[in-house]
Design a protein around this motif. Structure first.
Motif, PDB file in Angstrom:
ATOM      1  N   LEU A 126     -17.285  48.793 -18.354  1.00 18.84           N
ATOM      2  CA  LEU A 126     -16.635  49.717 -17.422  1.00 18.84           C
ATOM      3  C   LEU A 126     -16.310  49.032 -16.100  1.00 18.84           C
ATOM      4  N   SER A 127     -17.156  48.112 -15.680  1.00 20.74           N
ATOM      5  CA  SER A 127     -16.866  47.346 -14.468  1.00 20.74           C
ATOM      6  C   SER A 127     -15.659  46.434 -14.692  1.00 20.74           C
ATOM      7  N   SER A 128     -15.649  45.727 -15.831  1.00 20.38           N
ATOM      8  CA  SER A 128     -14.511  44.870 -16.173  1.00 20.38           C
ATOM      9  C   SER A 128     -13.229  45.693 -16.262  1.00 20.38           C
ATOM     10  N   GLY A 129     -13.315  46.833 -16.950  1.00 21.37           N
ATOM     11  CA  GLY A 129     -12.137  47.659 -17.161  1.00 21.37           C
ATOM     12  C   GLY A 129     -11.578  48.232 -15.882  1.00 21.37           C
ATOM     13  N   THR A 130     -12.467  48.660 -14.995  1.00 21.72           N
ATOM     14  CA  THR A 130     -12.014  49.208 -13.715  1.00 21.72           C
ATOM     15  C   THR A 130     -11.254  48.164 -12.916  1.00 21.72           C
ATOM     16  N   MET A 131     -11.812  46.963 -12.831  1.00 18.74           N
ATOM     17  CA  MET A 131     -11.152  45.904 -12.067  1.00 18.74           C
ATOM     18  C   MET A 131      -9.828  45.499 -12.711  1.00 18.74           C
ATOM     19  N   ALA A 132      -9.816  45.375 -14.035  1.00 17.29           N
ATOM     20  CA  ALA A 132      -8.592  44.990 -14.727  1.00 17.29           C
ATOM     21  C   ALA A 132      -7.517  46.066 -14.581  1.00 17.29           C
ATOM     22  N   CYS A 133      -7.906  47.326 -14.685  1.00 20.09           N
ATOM     23  CA  CYS A 133      -6.947  48.419 -14.546  1.00 20.09           C
ATOM     24  C   CYS A 133      -6.309  48.406 -13.162  1.00 20.09           C
ATOM     25  N   ASN A 134      -7.118  48.238 -12.137  1.00 17.72           N
ATOM     26  CA  ASN A 134      -6.590  48.200 -10.773  1.00 17.72           C
ATOM     27  C   ASN A 134      -5.683  46.994 -10.561  1.00 17.72           C
ATOM     28  N   ALA A 135      -6.031  45.864 -11.182  1.00 16.04           N
ATOM     29  CA  ALA A 135      -5.190  44.672 -11.069  1.00 16.04           C
ATOM     30  C   ALA A 135      -3.839  44.902 -11.735  1.00 16.04           C
ATOM     31  N   LEU A 136      -3.835  45.526 -12.902  1.00 18.74           N
ATOM     32  CA  LEU A 136      -2.588  45.782 -13.617  1.00 18.74           C
ATOM     33  C   LEU A 136      -1.730  46.808 -12.892  1.00 18.74           C
ATOM     34  N   LEU A 137      -2.360  47.798 -12.270  1.00  6.50           N
ATOM     35  CA  LEU A 137      -1.621  48.762 -11.458  1.00  6.50           C
ATOM     36  C   LEU A 137      -0.971  48.067 -10.269  1.00  6.50           C
ATOM     37  N   LEU A 146       0.081  45.162 -10.164  1.00  8.05           N
ATOM     38  CA  LEU A 146       1.194  44.359 -10.668  1.00  8.05           C
ATOM     39  C   LEU A 146       2.389  45.222 -11.068  1.00  8.05           C
ATOM     40  N   GLY A 147       2.231  46.536 -10.955  1.00  8.17           N
ATOM     41  CA  GLY A 147       3.342  47.432 -11.252  1.00  8.17           C
ATOM     42  C   GLY A 147       3.322  48.047 -12.632  1.00  8.17           C
ATOM     43  N   HIS A 148       2.270  47.763 -13.428  1.00  9.10           N
ATOM     44  CA  HIS A 148       2.178  48.365 -14.758  1.00  9.10           C
ATOM     45  C   HIS A 148       1.653  49.796 -14.661  1.00  9.10           C
ATOM     46  N   ARG A 149       1.959  50.595 -15.666  1.00  3.62           N
ATOM     47  CA  ARG A 149       1.396  51.945 -15.758  1.00  3.62           C
ATOM     48  C   ARG A 149       0.145  51.846 -16.636  1.00  3.62           C
ATOM     49  N   ALA A 150      -0.961  51.548 -15.995  1.00  2.00           N
ATOM     50  CA  ALA A 150      -2.221  51.295 -16.702  1.00  2.00           C
ATOM     51  C   ALA A 150      -3.170  52.471 -16.526  1.00  2.00           C
ATOM     52  N   ILE A 151      -3.837  52.839 -17.606  1.00  3.47           N
ATOM     53  CA  ILE A 151      -4.832  53.906 -17.544  1.00  3.47           C
ATOM     54  C   ILE A 151      -6.127  53.414 -18.179  1.00  3.47           C
ATOM     55  N   LEU A 152      -7.228  53.765 -17.550  1.00  3.58           N
ATOM     56  CA  LEU A 152      -8.552  53.377 -18.031  1.00  3.58           C
ATOM     57  C   LEU A 152      -9.063  54.433 -18.994  1.00  3.58           C
ATOM     58  N   VAL A 153      -9.434  54.021 -20.195  1.00  5.39           N
ATOM     59  CA  VAL A 153      -9.911  54.941 -21.227  1.00  5.39           C
ATOM     60  C   VAL A 153     -11.252  54.459 -21.747  1.00  5.39           C
ATOM     61  N   ASP A 154     -12.209  55.374 -21.839  1.00 10.90           N
ATOM     62  CA  ASP A 154     -13.517  55.076 -22.407  1.00 10.90           C
ATOM     63  C   ASP A 154     -13.418  55.191 -23.924  1.00 10.90           C
ATOM     64  N   LEU A 155     -13.679  54.099 -24.622  1.00  9.83           N
ATOM     65  CA  LEU A 155     -13.570  54.083 -26.085  1.00  9.83           C
ATOM     66  C   LEU A 155     -14.415  55.179 -26.721  1.00  9.83           C
ATOM     67  N   PRO A 184     -14.230  51.708  -8.043  1.00 12.11           N
ATOM     68  CA  PRO A 184     -15.060  50.589  -8.525  1.00 12.11           C
ATOM     69  C   PRO A 184     -16.309  51.095  -9.240  1.00 12.11           C
ATOM     70  N   TYR A 185     -16.706  50.383 -10.277  1.00 16.32           N
ATOM     71  CA  TYR A 185     -17.853  50.791 -11.078  1.00 16.32           C
ATOM     72  C   TYR A 185     -18.994  49.818 -10.838  1.00 16.32           C
ATOM     73  N   ARG A 186     -20.131  50.336 -10.449  1.00 16.46           N
ATOM     74  CA  ARG A 186     -21.291  49.493 -10.159  1.00 16.46           C
ATOM     75  C   ARG A 186     -22.214  49.432 -11.373  1.00 16.46           C
ATOM     76  N   ILE A 187     -22.582  48.232 -11.772  1.00 16.03           N
ATOM     77  CA  ILE A 187     -23.463  48.031 -12.920  1.00 16.03           C
ATOM     78  C   ILE A 187     -24.912  48.223 -12.485  1.00 16.03           C
ATOM     79  N   SER A 188     -25.661  49.041 -13.214  1.00 22.82           N
ATOM     80  CA  SER A 188     -27.069  49.251 -12.894  1.00 22.82           C
ATOM     81  C   SER A 188     -27.890  48.055 -13.346  1.00 22.82           C
ATOM     82  N   GLU A 189     -29.136  48.005 -12.915  1.00 18.31           N
ATOM     83  CA  GLU A 189     -29.984  46.859 -13.234  1.00 18.31           C
ATOM     84  C   GLU A 189     -30.452  46.854 -14.684  1.00 18.31           C
ATOM     85  N   SER A 190     -30.390  47.991 -15.361  1.00 18.11           N
ATOM     86  CA  SER A 190     -30.829  48.063 -16.755  1.00 18.11           C
ATOM     87  C   SER A 190     -29.698  48.611 -17.613  1.00 18.11           C
TER      88      SER A 190
END
Length: 345
Positions: free
Chosen positions: A18-29, A31-40, A62-68
């Protein structure tokens, strides 16, 4: 382009994804793409199948990863409906409407090749390697046998399946116990005393029925990203405490990363060549990352290959790519562009 950024899922690496996806989605947005984040796993249960969700694309927080790692049993109980046990409602249909799916998944639900095979059958285009390559890379025992056959140095190991007879005295200490198909160091234990072995096995078997026991190699932790068959500069990971476990991977300040790694140029070049060899041997495409341990006498032991490397704030591949001039946005765009080439010959 219309892009589904697929993340989350029912994996112990869900939070990382979810952290990877959030950052990638924002990066693609950006860049001008119509990107949407979807939880599998949770999907889009309220979608009517007609509304253009891509026209409503917005930047996720932004999504923060917990310690566990997450409680997967609680997640299973919280979902009311889905396409199947692992795929949420309307996920396949939405992905079919996209120009491409950006795979921000980590762990078995996205890296073992099953989802790639499912997408192939439905004609859905996606980023990264294909089904067979993902399966070979995800299974550490399969990839280890391939390394050995190809003459690639890798730690000695043995496979142990749940229920099989096993003599603990047959294990040479220290050793490393890990799930055969896991990632993000979840369930991994460094065993130095005989009394620790059973607990380490119990932990690993709680995650999956196949466990790998490897000889312990004392060395510097290095990783080498590969982008379009080109090896990126090496990165060295130096945990401030203990080994490079789940917490040290994803908590800010828990480890120090040095890019490019301070390694003799000839040794660095040899490791980069090995990373490219592993990339080709496993049949990977577009991008990936290969992990090594470098001993004091200059031997580089290949541990594993990652078909969907992390793209979080602390992830290694973006740091390596930055050394050769890729911004995070440019890296995401390159992954999209190279992945599309797979479908155009």
């Amino acid at each position: 382009m219309k892009i589904v950024v697929l993340a989350g899922g029912l994996s112990h690496e869900r939070d990382v994804s979810l952290s990877s996806g959030t950052m990638a989605c924002n990066a693609l947005l950006a860049l001008g793409h119509r990107a949407i984040l979807v939880d599998l796993f949770f999907g889009v249960p309220d979608w009517d199948g007609k509304t253009d969700l891509f026209a409503r694309a917005f930047a996720p927080a932004p999504y923060r990863i917990s310690e566990s790692e997450p409680d997967l049993d609680a997640l299973r109980r919280s979902r009311k409906t889905g396409f199947n046990d692992y795929i949420g409602l309307n996920v396949p249909e939405l992905c079919e409407q996209a120009d491409i799916v950006y795979m921000a998944l980590h762990g078995d639900c996205g890296e073992n090749g099953k989802l790639q095979a499912f997408f192939d059958a439905r004609g859905i285009r996606y980023t990264g390697s294909g089904a067979d390559a993902c399966k070979a890379a995800m299974d550490k025992w399969i990839s280890k046998q391939m390394f050995l056959k190809a003459g690639i140095l890798t730690p000695r190991g043995m496979l142990l399946r749940a229920g099989e007879p096993f003599d603990p005295a047959s294990v040479t200490l220290p050793c490393v116990v890990k799930p055969c198909n896991g990632g993000s160091s979840i369930g991994v234990s460094v065993v130095r005393e005989r009394a620790e072995l059973q607990n380490a096995l119990r932990l690993a078997f709680s995650l999956e029925p196949s466990v790998l026991i490897e000889e312990y190699i004392h060395g510097r932790e290095l990783s080498c990203g590969v982008l379009n068959d080109t090896a990126l500069p090496l990165i060295e990971i130096i945990p401030l405490h203990g080994f490079y476990d789940y917490k040290n991977k994803y908590q800010q300040g828990a480890a120090r990363e040095v890019t490019p790694a301070d390694v003799d140029p000839l040794i660095a070049e040899r490791i980069q060549q090995t990373a490219r060899s592993v990339f080709r041997l496993l049949g990977l495409s577009v991008y990936g990352r290969v992990d090594f341990l470098l001993t004091d006498d200059g031997k580089a032991y290949c541990l594993e290959a990652n078909t969907l490397p992390g793209m979080t704030p602390t992830s290694l591949l973006p740091q390596e790519a930055a050394v050769v001039g890729y911004s995070y946005e440019q890296l995401c765009d390159t992954i999209i562009r190279l992945s599309l080439q797979k479908y155009h010959g």
